[in-house]
Design a protein around this motif. Sequence first.
Motif, PDB file in Angstrom:
ATOM      1  N   TYR A 148       0.837  -1.200   0.000  1.00  0.00           N
ATOM      2  CA  TYR A 148       0.000   0.000   0.000  1.00  0.00           C
ATOM      3  C   TYR A 148       0.874   1.253   0.000  1.00  0.00           C
ATOM      4  O   TYR A 148       1.867   1.338   0.731  1.00  0.00           O
ATOM      5  N   VAL A 149       0.448   2.213  -0.828  1.00  0.00           N
ATOM      6  CA  VAL A 149       1.062   3.557  -0.818  1.00  0.00           C
ATOM      7  C   VAL A 149      -0.086   4.568  -0.767  1.00  0.00           C
ATOM      8  O   VAL A 149      -1.078   4.425  -1.505  1.00  0.00           O
ATOM      9  N   MET A 150       0.038   5.553   0.082  1.00  0.00           N
ATOM     10  CA  MET A 150      -1.022   6.572   0.194  1.00  0.00           C
ATOM     11  C   MET A 150      -1.235   7.246  -1.172  1.00  0.00           C
ATOM     12  O   MET A 150      -0.266   7.526  -1.891  1.00  0.00           O
ATOM     13  N   PRO A 151      -2.487   7.544  -1.522  1.00  0.00           N
ATOM     14  CA  PRO A 151      -2.788   8.058  -2.864  1.00  0.00           C
ATOM     15  C   PRO A 151      -1.901   9.228  -3.294  1.00  0.00           C
ATOM     16  O   PRO A 151      -1.421   9.253  -4.428  1.00  0.00           O
ATOM     17  N   GLU A 152      -1.656  10.177  -2.411  1.00  0.00           N
ATOM     18  CA  GLU A 152      -0.892  11.357  -2.835  1.00  0.00           C
ATOM     19  C   GLU A 152       0.596  11.062  -3.056  1.00  0.00           C
ATOM     20  O   GLU A 152       1.328  11.937  -3.530  1.00  0.00           O
ATOM     21  N   PHE A 153       1.026   9.841  -2.750  1.00  0.00           N
ATOM     22  CA  PHE A 153       2.440   9.483  -2.957  1.00  0.00           C
ATOM     23  C   PHE A 153       2.618   8.407  -4.034  1.00  0.00           C
ATOM     24  O   PHE A 153       3.707   7.839  -4.174  1.00  0.00           O
ATOM     25  N   ARG A 154       1.567   8.147  -4.790  1.00  0.00           N
ATOM     26  CA  ARG A 154       1.680   7.121  -5.831  1.00  0.00           C
ATOM     27  C   ARG A 154       2.379   7.678  -7.075  1.00  0.00           C
ATOM     28  O   ARG A 154       2.472   8.894  -7.262  1.00  0.00           O
ATOM     29  N   GLY A 155       2.871   6.764  -7.907  1.00  0.00           N
ATOM     30  CA  GLY A 155       3.532   7.177  -9.147  1.00  0.00           C
ATOM     31  C   GLY A 155       4.962   7.661  -8.937  1.00  0.00           C
ATOM     32  O   GLY A 155       5.550   8.272  -9.827  1.00  0.00           O
ATOM     33  N   LYS A 156       5.524   7.401  -7.768  1.00  0.00           N
ATOM     34  CA  LYS A 156       6.899   7.848  -7.489  1.00  0.00           C
ATOM     35  C   LYS A 156       7.850   6.672  -7.265  1.00  0.00           C
ATOM     36  O   LYS A 156       8.966   6.844  -6.794  1.00  0.00           O
ATOM     37  N   GLY A 157       7.367   5.461  -7.529  1.00  0.00           N
ATOM     38  CA  GLY A 157       8.235   4.295  -7.384  1.00  0.00           C
ATOM     39  C   GLY A 157       8.261   3.700  -5.984  1.00  0.00           C
ATOM     40  O   GLY A 157       9.052   2.790  -5.704  1.00  0.00           O
ATOM     41  N   ILE A 158       7.415   4.224  -5.102  1.00  0.00           N
ATOM     42  CA  ILE A 158       7.444   3.741  -3.706  1.00  0.00           C
ATOM     43  C   ILE A 158       6.895   2.312  -3.614  1.00  0.00           C
ATOM     44  O   ILE A 158       7.478   1.454  -2.944  1.00  0.00           O
ATOM     45  N   GLY A 159       5.791   2.051  -4.305  1.00  0.00           N
ATOM     46  CA  GLY A 159       5.208   0.708  -4.278  1.00  0.00           C
ATOM     47  C   GLY A 159       6.173  -0.325  -4.831  1.00  0.00           C
ATOM     48  O   GLY A 159       6.354  -1.409  -4.260  1.00  0.00           O
ATOM     49  N   LYS A 160       6.815   0.031  -5.927  1.00  0.00           N
ATOM     50  CA  LYS A 160       7.769  -0.901  -6.527  1.00  0.00           C
ATOM     51  C   LYS A 160       8.960  -1.143  -5.596  1.00  0.00           C
ATOM     52  O   LYS A 160       9.450  -2.264  -5.481  1.00  0.00           O
ATOM     53  N   ALA A 161       9.384  -0.095  -4.910  1.00  0.00           N
ATOM     54  CA  ALA A 161      10.515  -0.250  -3.973  1.00  0.00           C
ATOM     55  C   ALA A 161      10.138  -1.145  -2.794  1.00  0.00           C
ATOM     56  O   ALA A 161      10.949  -1.953  -2.323  1.00  0.00           O
ATOM     57  N   LEU A 162       8.893  -1.015  -2.324  1.00  0.00           N
ATOM     58  CA  LEU A 162       8.426  -1.888  -1.231  1.00  0.00           C
ATOM     59  C   LEU A 162       8.387  -3.341  -1.704  1.00  0.00           C
ATOM     60  O   LEU A 162       8.858  -4.250  -1.008  1.00  0.00           O
ATOM     61  N   MET A 163       7.824  -3.547  -2.890  1.00  0.00           N
ATOM     62  CA  MET A 163       7.715  -4.911  -3.416  1.00  0.00           C
ATOM     63  C   MET A 163       9.106  -5.485  -3.695  1.00  0.00           C
ATOM     64  O   MET A 163       9.350  -6.677  -3.459  1.00  0.00           O
ATOM     65  N   ARG A 164      10.007  -4.646  -4.180  1.00  0.00           N
ATOM     66  CA  ARG A 164      11.377  -5.102  -4.437  1.00  0.00           C
ATOM     67  C   ARG A 164      12.028  -5.608  -3.141  1.00  0.00           C
ATOM     68  O   ARG A 164      12.719  -6.617  -3.127  1.00  0.00           O
ATOM     69  N   LYS A 165      11.773  -4.873  -2.046  1.00  0.00           N
ATOM     70  CA  LYS A 165      12.356  -5.277  -0.768  1.00  0.00           C
ATOM     71  C   LYS A 165      11.828  -6.651  -0.344  1.00  0.00           C
ATOM     72  O   LYS A 165      12.596  -7.493   0.137  1.00  0.00           O
ATOM     73  N   VAL A 166      10.537  -6.878  -0.531  1.00  0.00           N
ATOM     74  CA  VAL A 166       9.967  -8.193  -0.195  1.00  0.00           C
ATOM     75  C   VAL A 166      10.614  -9.274  -1.067  1.00  0.00           C
ATOM     76  O   VAL A 166      10.977 -10.356  -0.579  1.00  0.00           O
ATOM     77  N   ALA A 167      10.792  -8.970  -2.357  1.00  0.00           N
ATOM     78  CA  ALA A 167      11.434  -9.929  -3.274  1.00  0.00           C
ATOM     79  C   ALA A 167      12.863 -10.221  -2.820  1.00  0.00           C
ATOM     80  O   ALA A 167      13.299 -11.382  -2.799  1.00  0.00           O
ATOM     81  N   GLN A 168      13.596  -9.185  -2.452  1.00  0.00           N
ATOM     82  CA  GLN A 168      14.986  -9.364  -2.009  1.00  0.00           C
ATOM     83  C   GLN A 168      15.055 -10.223  -0.745  1.00  0.00           C
ATOM     84  O   GLN A 168      15.886 -11.138  -0.645  1.00  0.00           O
ATOM     85  N   LEU A 169      14.177  -9.932   0.209  1.00  0.00           N
ATOM     86  CA  LEU A 169      14.182 -10.692   1.459  1.00  0.00           C
ATOM     87  C   LEU A 169      13.784 -12.139   1.196  1.00  0.00           C
ATOM     88  O   LEU A 169      14.353 -13.065   1.785  1.00  0.00           O
TER      89      LEU A 169
END
Lengths: 171, 171
Positions: free
Chosen positions: B94-115
């Motif tokens: 989840y990323v708050m609506p006003e912070f979407r489109g900045k790569g935050i969701g992908k960075a969170l998912m990437r971290k889960v993938a890395q772990l």
Amino acid sequence: MDFTIRAATLEDCKDVARMITELAEYEKAADHVEITQKDLEQDGFSKNPFFHGIIAEVPEQHKSKDGHSKVGYSLYFYSYSSFKGRAVYMEDLYVMPEFRGKGIGKALMRKVAQLGLAAGCTQLNFSVLDWNKPSLDFYFSQGCQDVTSDLGYHYLRCEGDALEYLAQGDP
Amino acid sequence: MDFTIRAATLEDCKDVARMITELAEYEKAADHVEITQKDLEQDGFSKNPFFHGIIAEVPEQHKSKDGHSKVGYSLYFYSYSSFKGRAVYMEDLYVMPEFRGKGIGKALMRKVAQLGLAAGCTQLNFSVLDWNKPSLDFYFSQGCQDVTSDLGYHYLRCEGDALEYLAQGDP
């Protein structure tokens, strides 16, 4: 027929690996099985196990045509719903064909439900192939809900090259 | 915009509980949320936690209109495929609506993938509502597969009275 339901031990991994292959054949997915007895030993019976197992066993005099007395199993692990909290996920529920219709599957599932409730879980989740009508009928008879059909939840998966690429990120 | 991705701590549970409610509203499931900050503290940060969390945080000067600097999260736990072995399940992203489109969701998912990869997992699994096209498009763009549509796996659930009855068994 008498049978026993008990926690799986390291010594059961050979039979669990055998029954996983049988289940995969039933699910027409035998090509997808990569798990080995050794994987199960490592992943389920070391510190911080990835799963737990339950075994259904029959007395020697009732063993299968092929000589097996371990005739069913379930693998499960604890999971979490961010809406509802603690949950238990039943990865597999399997009974060898010649031992079906004797209540063994229900007894295995009951044990997972009991362990889940004892751990404070409010949900028992699992997945079923949509063409597997005998299993679906059994689960619906137990009051289970099809969350995919009713609420629209789809399973998604990232694996192989996609998972590696996701983890590496942009250059 | 700069942002930080880091492991969640006990102190993040208030913000995670807030964002779970926001996510539930987006998923039209606000009525189904029973989880509290205290549940998250107990279930994620005691011995044998039921989940792990990751937080996305922005600097003070970029905080949200409502004053939040914790603007996204992911909850995940380790799971198991009896065919493929170790897996990681991403319960929420989840990323708050006003912070979407900045790569935050992908960075969170990437971290889960890395772990997940670091723990020997070969699959990252999760579920998505079938009407949530923006999320589905994002996941497909990352190479994810819809296992429900492609292979026919349906999510089933036993909860409430059905779970209690299953655990109690026949009288």
